[in-house]
Write a protein that holds these residues in place. Structure first.
Motif, PDB file in Angstrom:
ATOM      1  N   PRO A  42      -1.210  -0.598   4.685  1.00  0.00           N
ATOM      2  CA  PRO A  42      -0.761  -1.778   3.951  1.00  0.00           C
ATOM      3  C   PRO A  42       0.102  -2.670   4.831  1.00  0.00           C
ATOM      4  O   PRO A  42       0.585  -2.256   5.893  1.00  0.00           O
ATOM      5  N   ASP A  43       0.314  -3.928   4.377  1.00  0.00           N
ATOM      6  CA  ASP A  43       1.169  -4.838   5.137  1.00  0.00           C
ATOM      7  C   ASP A  43       2.624  -4.409   4.980  1.00  0.00           C
ATOM      8  O   ASP A  43       2.956  -3.450   4.270  1.00  0.00           O
ATOM      9  N   GLY A  44       3.532  -5.166   5.653  1.00  0.00           N
ATOM     10  CA  GLY A  44       4.937  -4.787   5.677  1.00  0.00           C
ATOM     11  C   GLY A  44       5.562  -4.687   4.302  1.00  0.00           C
ATOM     12  O   GLY A  44       6.284  -3.723   4.000  1.00  0.00           O
ATOM     13  N   GLN A  45       5.292  -5.662   3.447  1.00  0.00           N
ATOM     14  CA  GLN A  45       5.890  -5.655   2.116  1.00  0.00           C
ATOM     15  C   GLN A  45       5.392  -4.464   1.292  1.00  0.00           C
ATOM     16  O   GLN A  45       6.175  -3.795   0.610  1.00  0.00           O
ATOM     17  N   GLN A  46       4.101  -4.203   1.352  1.00  0.00           N
ATOM     18  CA  GLN A  46       3.537  -3.066   0.637  1.00  0.00           C
ATOM     19  C   GLN A  46       4.072  -1.742   1.181  1.00  0.00           C
ATOM     20  O   GLN A  46       4.285  -0.786   0.427  1.00  0.00           O
ATOM     21  N   LEU A  47       4.297  -1.702   2.495  1.00  0.00           N
ATOM     22  CA  LEU A  47       4.812  -0.487   3.110  1.00  0.00           C
ATOM     23  C   LEU A  47       6.231  -0.188   2.625  1.00  0.00           C
ATOM     24  O   LEU A  47       6.571   0.969   2.328  1.00  0.00           O
ATOM     25  N   VAL A  48       7.057  -1.236   2.537  1.00  0.00           N
ATOM     26  CA  VAL A  48       8.421  -1.058   2.019  1.00  0.00           C
ATOM     27  C   VAL A  48       8.371  -0.580   0.569  1.00  0.00           C
ATOM     28  O   VAL A  48       9.112   0.323   0.167  1.00  0.00           O
ATOM     29  N   LEU A  49       7.493  -1.173  -0.221  1.00  0.00           N
ATOM     30  CA  LEU A  49       7.343  -0.762  -1.615  1.00  0.00           C
ATOM     31  C   LEU A  49       6.897   0.694  -1.705  1.00  0.00           C
ATOM     32  O   LEU A  49       7.376   1.454  -2.554  1.00  0.00           O
ATOM     33  N   PHE A  50       5.997   1.087  -0.812  1.00  0.00           N
ATOM     34  CA  PHE A  50       5.512   2.473  -0.791  1.00  0.00           C
ATOM     35  C   PHE A  50       6.653   3.440  -0.497  1.00  0.00           C
ATOM     36  O   PHE A  50       6.796   4.479  -1.157  1.00  0.00           O
ATOM     37  N   VAL A  51       7.494   3.105   0.491  1.00  0.00           N
ATOM     38  CA  VAL A  51       8.612   3.970   0.863  1.00  0.00           C
ATOM     39  C   VAL A  51       9.604   4.095  -0.293  1.00  0.00           C
ATOM     40  O   VAL A  51      10.055   5.193  -0.640  1.00  0.00           O
TER      41      VAL A  51
END
Length: 220
Positions: A2-11
């Motif tokens: 995923p992109d950066g924003q999605q990655l932060v949301l995932f974490v």
């Protein structure tokens, strides 16, 4: 990936999920209360190792098989339920921990029972079919539809989720070990053990009667 924003949301979502009490958290906390911080952290690492098994199984299709096959799911469900009940009964029948300060003496004794702590934590996670279904439901939401290799993306996200769970699991262990040093907690340790045992048994019975079995496909 995923992109950066999605990655932060995932974490962030992963941290919140790991903060939610369940059999894994209960095992970490119980172990740390009885055997100190090092044993609790080891229990958390065992839980993480179990998660990796679920991630790999889901990536290669075993998780999908569990989600689609009612008999396979039921076998794993009842095995997990029986194991949680067994853990609870074992705690109920165990001798009360000594009233002496928990951390220093138990840390010296940890290597002799480290294998038991790791094995029990690992099985607590691996034998829970809800974890397998969780990865199948949660992970694909963060894999882009245009990803060229979805299996690799699934594995990488699963590894990231597991690594992110380690600080949370360690935090549970350290907090429980700190509480165990308080006189009031040490004096109440046997009652805490009984409460934990009943919770394990409750988790096991709830898993056994839960209606999370996969529904067979009726076709088109």
């Amino acid at each position: 990936m995923p992109d950066g924003q999605q990655l932060v949301l995932f974490v962030l979502a992963g941290w919140l999920l790991n903060l939610t009490p369940g059999p894994d958290v209960l095992y970490i906390v119980t172990t740390a209360l009885r055997s100190g911080a090092r044993a609790g952290v080891l229990a958390g690492l065992a839980i993480a190792a179990g998660c990796l098994v679920h991630v790999v199984a889901a990536a290669v299709g075993l998780g999908a098989l569990l989600a689609a096959s009612a008999p396979a799911f039921m076998v794993l469900k009842f095995a997990g339920a029986a194991y949680l009940v067994w853990l609870g009964v074992r705690i109920l029948l165990a001798k009360a921990p000594p009233a002496a300060p928990v951390l220093e003496p138990r840390q010296a004794a940890l290597p002799a029972r480290a294998g038991t702590v790791f094995r029990e934590g690992f099985l607590t996670n691996v034998l829970n079919p809800k974890v397998a279904l969780f990865f199948l439901a949660f992970m694909p939401q963060f894999i882009p539809a245009h990803a060229p290799d979805k299996v690799t993306a699934f594995l990488l996200l699963g590894l990231l989720f597991t690594l992110n769970s380690i600080p949370v699991n360690s935090g549970w262990a350290l907090a429980a070990a700190w509480l165990a040093r308080r006189d009031a907690v040490r004096n109440a340790m046997r009652w805490l053990d009984r409460a934990a045992a009943l919770m394990f048994i409750g988790f096991g019975l709830a898993l056994a009667v839960s209606d999370h079995s996969p529904r067979p496909s009726t076709g088109g």
